[in-house]
Design a protein around this motif. Structure first.
Motif, PDB file in Angstrom:
ATOM      1  N   ARG A  30       0.297   4.811   0.954  1.00 30.81           N
ATOM      2  CA  ARG A  30       1.134   4.113  -0.019  1.00 30.81           C
ATOM      3  C   ARG A  30       1.191   2.617   0.283  1.00 30.81           C
ATOM      4  O   ARG A  30       1.170   1.785  -0.621  1.00 30.81           O
ATOM      5  N   LYS A  89       8.419  -0.175  -6.336  1.00 32.36           N
ATOM      6  CA  LYS A  89       8.731  -0.592  -7.691  1.00 32.36           C
ATOM      7  C   LYS A  89       8.295  -2.052  -7.892  1.00 32.36           C
ATOM      8  O   LYS A  89       7.724  -2.400  -8.915  1.00 32.36           O
ATOM      9  N   TRP A  92       4.649  -2.537  -8.709  1.00 28.46           N
ATOM     10  CA  TRP A  92       4.303  -2.263 -10.105  1.00 28.46           C
ATOM     11  C   TRP A  92       4.789  -3.373 -11.017  1.00 28.46           C
ATOM     12  O   TRP A  92       4.106  -3.746 -11.978  1.00 28.46           O
TER      13      TRP A  92
ATOM     14  N   ARG B  82      12.774   8.041 -12.287  1.00 32.41           N
ATOM     15  CA  ARG B  82      11.875   6.922 -12.067  1.00 32.41           C
ATOM     16  C   ARG B  82      11.951   6.353 -10.655  1.00 32.41           C
ATOM     17  O   ARG B  82      12.323   5.201 -10.439  1.00 32.41           O
ATOM     18  N   CYS B  83      11.681   7.188  -9.672  1.00 30.67           N
ATOM     19  CA  CYS B  83      11.409   6.647  -8.357  1.00 30.67           C
ATOM     20  C   CYS B  83      10.399   7.588  -7.707  1.00 30.67           C
ATOM     21  O   CYS B  83      10.170   8.677  -8.222  1.00 30.67           O
ATOM     22  N   PRO B  84       9.757   7.182  -6.603  1.00 26.02           N
ATOM     23  CA  PRO B  84       8.695   8.019  -6.054  1.00 26.02           C
ATOM     24  C   PRO B  84       9.203   9.413  -5.705  1.00 26.02           C
ATOM     25  O   PRO B  84      10.354   9.566  -5.283  1.00 26.02           O
ATOM     26  N   GLU B  86       8.626  11.134  -3.247  1.00 25.75           N
ATOM     27  CA  GLU B  86       8.980  11.266  -1.827  1.00 25.75           C
ATOM     28  C   GLU B  86      10.447  11.019  -1.580  1.00 25.75           C
ATOM     29  O   GLU B  86      11.017  11.540  -0.627  1.00 25.75           O
ATOM     30  N   SER B 157       2.512  11.013 -10.391  1.00 24.12           N
ATOM     31  CA  SER B 157       3.385  10.782  -9.250  1.00 24.12           C
ATOM     32  C   SER B 157       3.170   9.401  -8.644  1.00 24.12           C
ATOM     33  O   SER B 157       4.049   8.872  -7.997  1.00 24.12           O
ATOM     34  N   PHE B 158       1.996   8.795  -8.857  1.00 23.60           N
ATOM     35  CA  PHE B 158       1.801   7.473  -8.272  1.00 23.60           C
ATOM     36  C   PHE B 158       2.391   6.367  -9.124  1.00 23.60           C
ATOM     37  O   PHE B 158       2.629   5.275  -8.658  1.00 23.60           O
ATOM     38  N   SER B 159       2.611   6.645 -10.405  1.00 23.11           N
ATOM     39  CA  SER B 159       3.054   5.550 -11.265  1.00 23.11           C
ATOM     40  C   SER B 159       4.476   5.731 -11.760  1.00 23.11           C
ATOM     41  O   SER B 159       4.885   5.067 -12.687  1.00 23.11           O
ATOM     42  N   THR B 161       7.142   4.786 -10.423  1.00 22.42           N
ATOM     43  CA  THR B 161       8.008   3.640 -10.194  1.00 22.42           C
ATOM     44  C   THR B 161       7.727   2.522 -11.190  1.00 22.42           C
ATOM     45  O   THR B 161       8.357   1.488 -11.177  1.00 22.42           O
TER      46      THR B 161
END
Lengths: 257, 168
Positions: A30, A89, A92, B82-84, B86, B157-159, B161
């Motif tokens: 990540r 965040k 992005w 809307r957060c990862p 994990e 899952s990667f996007s 955020t």
């Protein structure tokens, strides 16, 4: 990109960003992805090698092929899930909203300045959590109470010592010792029917769960070196916990389980 | 009979949720993620309890299935908040981390070192090996189990955020 920042300036920010992510406990893939995304937004490509103490990163301009490499020390910070997701965040936002470097730096500082959950809230809840854990291992109500008190004292000592920046291995030995010592008193004075479970669970709040999970994740992702070093670090902490436990067994003359 | 199973599962879930809240607070989670972590931990741990106690599944396989369901649920919640993923899945795994097996392995090694009788030593060695492999297998089962849903729903899952989806 019209306002392309200087390569050195971007590299400084990215080194700050990656070392911060590494310190708060983010898995390696990540970190690499997030920083590559930020670099891409400004027309650069980045590659990095991550070790436990340093990050080696090189940044290359797509237009001029100019490269800039740096080795960055990872700062000691405590684990922080909130910073993890906020910084992801941010990467992005940089990519999608074409933010300027100054704007990103401003937001980055704001994220890092956000206060942690008050330690006076964390302390009792960790103790309650560990007491619940004791129940899962089929301890009785009295054992739960013993674990609650033991964790309260042990975690308080841990917080105090972390604030004073004492060597973290020593902190783990000492807080494991304190917690198991308090719990072992219940065995000596015959309090409750399951004192052994109380002693065994009293130190579990120290188990480094996040580094263990991150280590395995890294290995599966192919960042084997980074993963193994995380696992070895976690193993060291577990050894410290065992040392603390043995110390209180030794002092109180109890037999180890 | 069924009511005792249900109460046992409820209690297991409840205490797992309490443990998850306590353990995840150490790592400063997002405030709005805490209740979801507690819920996922409760579901995962109760599922593992059910599988090990009523299906007599071994603890590593049961952990794998529990972690897999935590992974699936965390992706759903990650899309909603809307957060990862994990952010939810990590703290929910914490109550299932084989901490006790891990340090009992180390304590057993010390005991083996101190021991002088050979027939006792074999038993200690068996214990050490059992605890060590259990800890390692559970740990791998947890991480792989939680990661498989993330691999399946790779793109989402990667996007998560990301604030808005921009055509690139």
């Amino acid at each position: 990109m019209n306002n392309k920042p200087e390569i050195q300036e971007l590299s400084e920010f990215l080194s700050e960003y990656t070392t911060c992510l590494m310190a708060v406990g983010v898995q390696t893939s990540r970190i690499a992805r997030n920083s590559a995304r930020i670099a891409q937004a400004f027309g650069y490509t980045t590659d990095m090698t991550i070790f436990q103490k340093t990050i080696i990163m090189s940044l290359k301009s797509d237009e001029t092929n100019e490269t800039f490499s740096s080795v960055n020390k990872i700062k000691p910070m405590s684990l922080n899930f909130e910073v993890n997701s906020m910084l992801s965040k941010l990467s992005w936002e940089t990519y999608d909203e074409h933010l300027s470097l100054d704007e990103i730096k401003k937001r980055f500082d704001e994220i890092l300045k956000k206060p942690r959950i008050s330690k006076w809230i964390v302390l009792p809840l960790v103790a309650v959590g560990n007491a619940c854990f004791c129940r899962i291992f089929s301890g009785d109500m009295i054992a739960m109470l013993v674990v609650f008190v033991a964790t309260l004292i042990g975690f308080f000592v841990r917080q105090l010592m972390f604030d004073k920046h004492i060597n973290h291995l020593f902190v783990f030995i000492f807080s494991s010792f304190i917690a198991s010592f308090v719990a072992a008193l219940s065995k000596i004075y015959h309090i409750g029917a399951t004192p052994d479970i109380a002693i065994a669970t009293s130190v579990l709040y120290l188990i480094p769960g996040v580094p263990l999970i991150n280590g395995i994740t890294d290995i599966i992702d192919g960042h084997v070196l980074a993963g193994v070093s995380r696992l070895i670090n976690a193993l060291l902490l577990i050894i410290c916990i065992a040392i603390g436990l043995s110390l209180s067994f030794l002092l109180l003359g109890l037999k180890s389980f | 009979m069924t009511s005792t199973i249900v109460t046992a599962l409820l209690f297991d879930g409840l205490f797992a949720a309490g443990a998850a809240i306590g353990f995840c607070l150490i790592s400063n989670p997002q405030r709005n993620a805490i209740p979801i972590c507690a819920l996922l931990a409760a579901i995962g741990h109760a599922l593992r309890y059910w599988l090990t106690h009523y299906f007599e599944l071994d603890i590593a396989t049961a952990s794998f299935i529990a972690a897999f369901s935590i992974g699936l649920l965390s992706i759903i919640f990650a899309k909603l908040i809307r957060c990862p993923a994990e952010v939810f899945s990590f703290p929910s795994l914490l109550p299932m981390i084989p901490g006790m097996y891990a340090y009992k392995t180390i304590l057993g090694l010390v005991k083996f070192l101190k021991n002088t009788e050979s027939d006792v030593a074999v038993n200690i060695l068996l214990d050490v090996f059992k605890n060590g492999t259990t800890a390692t297998f559970i740990l791998f089962a947890l991480v792989v189990g939680v990661a498989i849903p993330i691999f399946i729903f790779h793109k989402q899952s990667f996007s998560v955020t990301r604030n808005k989806l921009v055509g690139k």
